[in-house]
Design an enzyme around this catalytic site. Structure first.
Site, PDB file in Angstrom:
ATOM      1  CG  HIS A 141     -15.005  44.949   5.726  1.00 13.44           C
ATOM      2  ND1 HIS A 141     -14.278  46.002   6.228  1.00 13.44           N
ATOM      3  CD2 HIS A 141     -15.966  44.685   6.649  1.00 13.44           C
ATOM      4  CE1 HIS A 141     -14.769  46.354   7.404  1.00 13.44           C
ATOM      5  NE2 HIS A 141     -15.801  45.570   7.683  1.00 13.44           N
ATOM      6  CG  ASP A 218     -10.789  40.493   4.957  1.00 14.32           C
ATOM      7  OD1 ASP A 218     -10.745  39.903   6.046  1.00 14.32           O
ATOM      8  OD2 ASP A 218     -11.514  41.481   4.731  1.00 14.32           O
ATOM      9  CD  GLN A 221     -17.114  37.771   9.031  1.00 12.45           C
ATOM     10  OE1 GLN A 221     -17.520  36.876   9.781  1.00 12.45           O
ATOM     11  NE2 GLN A 221     -17.156  39.049   9.368  1.00 12.45           N
ATOM     12  CE  LYS A 244     -14.713  41.130  12.084  1.00 10.67           C
ATOM     13  NZ  LYS A 244     -16.027  41.738  11.904  1.00 10.67           N
ATOM     14  CB  CYS A 381     -17.787  47.922   6.508  1.00  7.60           C
ATOM     15  SG  CYS A 381     -17.972  48.719   8.091  1.00  7.60           S
TER      16      CYS A 381
HETATM   17  N1  PMP Z   1     -12.932  42.202   6.664  1.00  9.21           N
HETATM   18  C1  PMP Z   1     -14.076  41.560   6.896  1.00  9.21           C
HETATM   19  C2  PMP Z   1     -14.566  40.550   5.900  1.00  9.21           C
HETATM   20  C3  PMP Z   1     -14.801  41.830   8.053  1.00  9.21           C
HETATM   21  O1  PMP Z   1     -15.957  41.198   8.291  1.00  9.21           O
HETATM   22  C4  PMP Z   1     -14.301  42.803   8.966  1.00  9.21           C
HETATM   23  C5  PMP Z   1     -15.070  43.169  10.203  1.00  9.21           C
HETATM   24  N2  PMP Z   1     -16.425  43.462   9.970  1.00  9.21           N
HETATM   25  C6  PMP Z   1     -13.083  43.416   8.679  1.00  9.21           C
HETATM   26  C7  PMP Z   1     -12.424  43.090   7.520  1.00  9.21           C
HETATM   27  C8  PMP Z   1     -12.470  44.411   9.607  1.00  9.21           C
HETATM   28  O2  PMP Z   1     -12.157  43.821  10.822  1.00  9.21           O
HETATM   29  P1  PMP Z   1     -11.731  44.716  12.073  1.00  9.21           P
HETATM   30  O3  PMP Z   1     -12.766  45.802  12.173  1.00  9.21           O
HETATM   31  O4  PMP Z   1     -11.785  43.766  13.223  1.00  9.21           O
HETATM   32  O5  PMP Z   1     -10.370  45.234  11.808  1.00  9.21           O
END
Ligand code: PMP
Length: 423
Positions: A141, A218, A221, A244, A381
């Site tokens: 991401h 990270d 998920q 999430k 993203c």
């Molecule tokens: N890493 C992953 C794998 C994600 O799915 C997301 C959110 N789409 C993020 C990082 C970023 O999370 P946040 O926008 O809540 O900071």
């Protein structure tokens, strides 16, 4: 991509094969957000972006903002002392939920993005130098790419990209080949937000440690989908977002081993993170307070506590089983349509990305919306991954513990209608 054998390692939390007491449609009533404005069932298949909230979380947040509200760590009055206990109890609940050694290893941040930026700026700013290497994977991401690019630019470190297997998992063999004594940090998604691929986190930690590098995971998920045990995974940093995990926005967690946090300089300066301030010299509080400058996310932390209680009572390991089963079913049904391309491995953690020939994912998403089905369409993203897949965007359906076969049926009906519209 796709069509690979199942995983050859045991995922945390997959050993229990008990039928969950309550899962799928039985939970819909707990989530007021799962109805349309007309009171129709809303087929929410975008949990990977942000989860709907159970009533227990909404209630906890409302109480914390209402009759229980006061600031923390400062007030000498009873309500503030009570709120401080609530805020610190949330930290202990997180520590317990992820198998941390101590609550001092849990730093509250705004979300995973802030957690990774904190590590990059603070740990990276002091531990990276000219010629050092940071390893990321092709499926990260942007939150786990851009902070590293920013710190690499400042320190002169270089970024290496670990490729994926044909089926869309991080290739641990290729990771091993990339590692050198100059590698200082490996930063990988525990579960991909696009492909649902699950990393063998312990194997990645062992590889990183074999060259003396740190491993950041990270866990955005993974945290809502699999039981976590920091000691068993043996990583060095773990980041995830509350929203999430059925909790509110504006709260997330950075976990790091206490000795690592101890050696890290503050990320931001201000109130609450200090020991003593004078114009001559300021000294800093120990972790985790050192990394929590300013009035913290009090109500959000308390609501996150409620979200963890809710999820833990249902069994987070059962969530993974439930979502994997739904993902398998959806893949089978999508796989039977000629004009569908599936991305990612056959076994995914409740996240399925696909493309429908001749239909832009945004058009598909718009038609599905008319059918009360919410999916995600876009680059998620993860633009480097889109480039690797050779597509500008994918359609993505992601499951939650309240998802069930009706959601899949509604999605499939919407896809058939889209095919008719587009001929
Ligand atoms: N890493 C992953 C794998 C994600 O799915 C997301 C959110 N789409 C993020 C990082 C970023 O999370 P946040 O926008 O809540 O900071």
């Amino acid at each position: 991509m796709s069509n690979t054998a199942s995983l050859d390692f045991e995922l945390p939390g997959t050993s229990s094969k008990e039928i969950p007491a309550r899962v799928g449609a039985q939970l819909r009533g707990d989530f007021p957000g799962l109805l349309t404005v007309d009171g129709e069932p809303w087929h929410y298949l975008d949990t990977a972006a942000s989860a709907q909230k159970p009533q227990a979380v909404i209630d906890a947040m409302a109480r914390a903002l209402g009759e229980e509200y006061a600031t923390v760590h400062r007030g000498v009055y009873g309500r503030s002392a009570q709120m401080t206990l609530g805020y610190e109890a949330a930290r202990r609940r997180v520590a317990d939920f992820i198998g941390a050694n101590s609550e001092n290893e849990v730093v509250f941040v705004r979300g995973a993005t802030e957690a990774i930026n904190l590590v990059a700026a603070s740990w990276g700013g002091t531990n990276l130098g000219e010629g050092d290497r940071i390893v990321l994977s092709m499926l990260e991401h942007h939150s786990n790419i851009v902070p590293w690019q920013m710190i690499a630019e400042r320190t002169g470190a270089q970024i290496d990209i670990c490729p994926l297997t044909k089926s869309g998992e991080i290739d641990l063999g290729a990771l091993e080949a990339l590692l050198t004594s100059r590698t200082k940090l490996v930063a990988l998604a525990h579960v991909s937000n696009v492909l649902g691929s699950m990393l063998d986190a312990r194997a990645a930690a062992d590889l990183a440690h074999s060259v003396g590098a740190k491993l950041l995971l990270d866990g955005c998920q993974a945290a809502p989908r699999m039981a976590l045990d920091m000691a068993a995974i043996d990583c060095d940093f773990y980041a995830f977002s509350g929203h999430k995990l059925y909790g509110p926005t504006g709260i997330g967690v950075l976990w790091a081993r206490e000795d690592i946090l101890d050696g890290m300089p503050p990320y931001q300066g201000g109130g609450a993170m200090i020991e003593k301030v004078s114009f001559e010299k300021t000294t800093y509080a120990p972790p985790p307070q050192r990394f929590e400058a300013g009035t913290p996310m009090i109500t959000e932390a308390i609501a996150l506590h409620a979200a963890i209680d809710y999820l833990a009572a249902l069994g987070v390991d059962q969530t993974l089983d439930h979502e994997r089963t739904l993902a398998r079913t959806l893949r089978e049904q999508l796989g039977s349509i000629n004009s569908v391309t599936l991305f990612g491995p056959d076994e995914s953690a409740g996240i399925v990305s696909f493309a429908l020939e001749g239909v832009h994912p945004h058009d598909l998403g718009t038609i599905l919306d008319e059918e009360n089905v919410a999916i995600r369409a876009g680059h998620h993203c993860a633009q480097p991954l889109m480039k690797h897949l050779g597509v500008p965007a994918t359609a993505r359906a992601s499951f939650a513990l309240h998802s069930d076969e009706d959601d899949i049926a509604a999605l499939m009906r919407g896809i058939e209608r889209t095919q008719r519209i587009f001929g």
